[in-house]
Design an enzyme around this catalytic site. Structure first.
Site, PDB file in Angstrom:
ATOM      1  CG  HIS A 159      58.348 -47.627  85.983  1.00 17.70           C
ATOM      2  ND1 HIS A 159      59.452 -46.806  86.057  1.00 17.70           N
ATOM      3  CD2 HIS A 159      57.963 -47.615  84.689  1.00 17.70           C
ATOM      4  CE1 HIS A 159      59.731 -46.332  84.854  1.00 17.70           C
ATOM      5  NE2 HIS A 159      58.839 -46.798  84.007  1.00 17.70           N
ATOM      6  CG  HIS A 197      60.143 -43.527  87.716  1.00 17.59           C
ATOM      7  ND1 HIS A 197      58.768 -43.572  87.774  1.00 17.59           N
ATOM      8  CD2 HIS A 197      60.456 -43.307  86.414  1.00 17.59           C
ATOM      9  CE1 HIS A 197      58.273 -43.344  86.571  1.00 17.59           C
ATOM     10  NE2 HIS A 197      59.284 -43.198  85.711  1.00 17.59           N
ATOM     11  CD  GLN A 237      52.602 -45.797  76.471  1.00 13.09           C
ATOM     12  OE1 GLN A 237      53.604 -45.625  75.799  1.00 13.09           O
ATOM     13  NE2 GLN A 237      52.662 -46.111  77.746  1.00 13.09           N
ATOM     14  CD  GLN A 267      58.221 -47.112  72.919  1.00 20.05           C
ATOM     15  OE1 GLN A 267      57.757 -48.237  72.965  1.00 20.05           O
ATOM     16  NE2 GLN A 267      58.022 -46.217  73.888  1.00 20.05           N
TER      17      GLN A 267
HETATM   18  P1  AMP Z   1      58.087 -46.263  80.483  1.00 14.40           P
HETATM   19  O1  AMP Z   1      59.069 -47.138  81.185  1.00 14.40           O
HETATM   20  O2  AMP Z   1      58.432 -44.806  80.522  1.00 14.40           O
HETATM   21  O3  AMP Z   1      57.734 -46.767  79.107  1.00 14.40           O
HETATM   22  O4  AMP Z   1      56.744 -46.369  81.331  1.00 14.40           O
HETATM   23  C1  AMP Z   1      56.165 -47.605  81.625  1.00 14.40           C
HETATM   24  C2  AMP Z   1      54.803 -47.356  82.221  1.00 14.40           C
HETATM   25  O5  AMP Z   1      54.924 -46.558  83.401  1.00 14.40           O
HETATM   26  C3  AMP Z   1      53.864 -46.584  81.279  1.00 14.40           C
HETATM   27  O6  AMP Z   1      52.557 -47.121  81.347  1.00 14.40           O
HETATM   28  C4  AMP Z   1      53.918 -45.194  81.834  1.00 14.40           C
HETATM   29  O7  AMP Z   1      52.763 -44.430  81.556  1.00 14.40           O
HETATM   30  C5  AMP Z   1      54.047 -45.463  83.319  1.00 14.40           C
HETATM   31  N1  AMP Z   1      54.597 -44.298  84.005  1.00 14.40           N
HETATM   32  C6  AMP Z   1      55.724 -43.615  83.679  1.00 14.40           C
HETATM   33  N2  AMP Z   1      55.878 -42.545  84.497  1.00 14.40           N
HETATM   34  C7  AMP Z   1      54.831 -42.566  85.355  1.00 14.40           C
HETATM   35  C8  AMP Z   1      54.424 -41.737  86.444  1.00 14.40           C
HETATM   36  N3  AMP Z   1      55.112 -40.655  86.796  1.00 14.40           N
HETATM   37  N4  AMP Z   1      53.299 -42.060  87.107  1.00 14.40           N
HETATM   38  C9  AMP Z   1      52.569 -43.148  86.743  1.00 14.40           C
HETATM   39  N5  AMP Z   1      52.901 -43.974  85.736  1.00 14.40           N
HETATM   40  C10 AMP Z   1      54.010 -43.689  85.045  1.00 14.40           C
END
Ligand code: AMP
Length: 282
Positions: free
Chosen positions: A37, A34, A154, A61
């Protein structure tokens, strides 16, 4: 855009790029991409010669009873997004590639930063996160890696790991990207029914309410938490996991809000666990 699935090929690519003096920027993800990312990808492209994105739903995880099996996966859509963003490489390893038979090495960041907030209700989660990120750093050899403030704990854990293990990578933490109505973007938002989606708005509303109180001079963590709770519980399907007021650097609980305070919230809306946070810089 090159698609790489094998660790040996990814390592070879990274080695060659570094030998040619390229700055590698890295964005680890679990896919179902989204705009949150995408913001990390854009930040990487600004700072690096080569941007590598990984997509790996890391089983280590996820705890027992969590959503590993039903975690949203949409590789075809993800690849379209990554192509549009003109990233250089997407690394998509299979589970067996990352954790072959006999795999037995883990990275465990200890202390306050992995004892409270999400660690309480997700035991082992940050061990899984630190382990996979350490492995990915070993494979991709990034100069700089990008994480979202959305997963505040995290980001703190990763920074700690990099410092403690003297890893040669800089960590950047980028702001939370929200939907137009304020809900923090998350791959898990797709689980929400229409009703739940509306009730989830209470999360950001409660953080905004906290900010207003802080602007009016309120400093008591107890009062702030109480006020957040009131807003959150306005939704019928909202169950609070935690509301924490902690030092943004070491995640230790605070009685009084000070500069660099993290207000972190985790709730269940129906069956979906959602997190959000706000950092106070006075
Ligand atoms: P994930 O795919 O959920 O493991 O997230 C991958 C990376 O995207 C991680 O560093 C998350 O913190 C970051 N991330 C997820 N959602 C958001 C968001 N709404 N705004 C900014 N970064 C995000």
């Amino acid at each position: 855009m090159r698609i790489i699935t094998k660790i040996s090929e990814m390592k070879g690519y990274a080695h060659k790029a570094k030998k040619n003096g390229k700055v590698i920027g890295f964005v680890p993800t679990m896919g179902s991409l989204h705009d949150g990312h995408v913001s990390l990808i854009k930040a990487s492209q600004k700072e690096s010669d080569i941007t590598i994105v990984s997509i790996f739903v890391n089983p280590k995880q996820f705890g027992k009873g969590e959503d590993l099996k039903k975690y949203p996966r949409n590789l075809a859509r993800d690849l379209l997004i990554l192509k549009k963003e003109k990233i250089d490489v997407v690394f998509i390893p299979a589970e067996k590639e990352m954790y072959p038979e006999g795999y037995s090495t883990y990275v465990n960041v200890e202390g306050a930063i992995t004892e409270n907030l999400c660690a309480r209700s997700r035991p082992g989660h940050f061990k899984g996160v630190a382990t996979v990120v350490a492995k990915l750093f070993g494979i991709v050899s990034p100069c700089v890696s990008f994480f979202g403030q959305k997963d505040a704990q995290q980001a703190v854990v990763i920074k700690h790991m990099v410092k403690d293990l003297n890893m040669c990578v800089e960590i950047r933490v980028m702001p939370i990207i929200r939907e137009k109505d304020g809900l923090a973007m998350s791959s898990r938002n797709t689980y929400l029914s229409e009703k739940e989606r509306k009730e989830a708005l209470a999360i950001y509303a409660s953080l905004k309410h906290a900010r207003t109180l802080l602007e009016k001079g309120e400093r008591s963590a107890h009062v702030i938490k109480g006020e957040i709770k009131k807003v959150l519980l306005s939704g019928k399907h909202v169950k609070i996991d935690h509301i924490e007021v902690v030092d943004a650097e070491n995640l230790k609980p605070l009685k009084k809000v000070k500069n660099d305070t993290l207000i972190a919230i985790a709730v269940h809306v129906g069956k979906t666990r959602l997190i959000d946070n706000m950092v106070i810089r006075t």
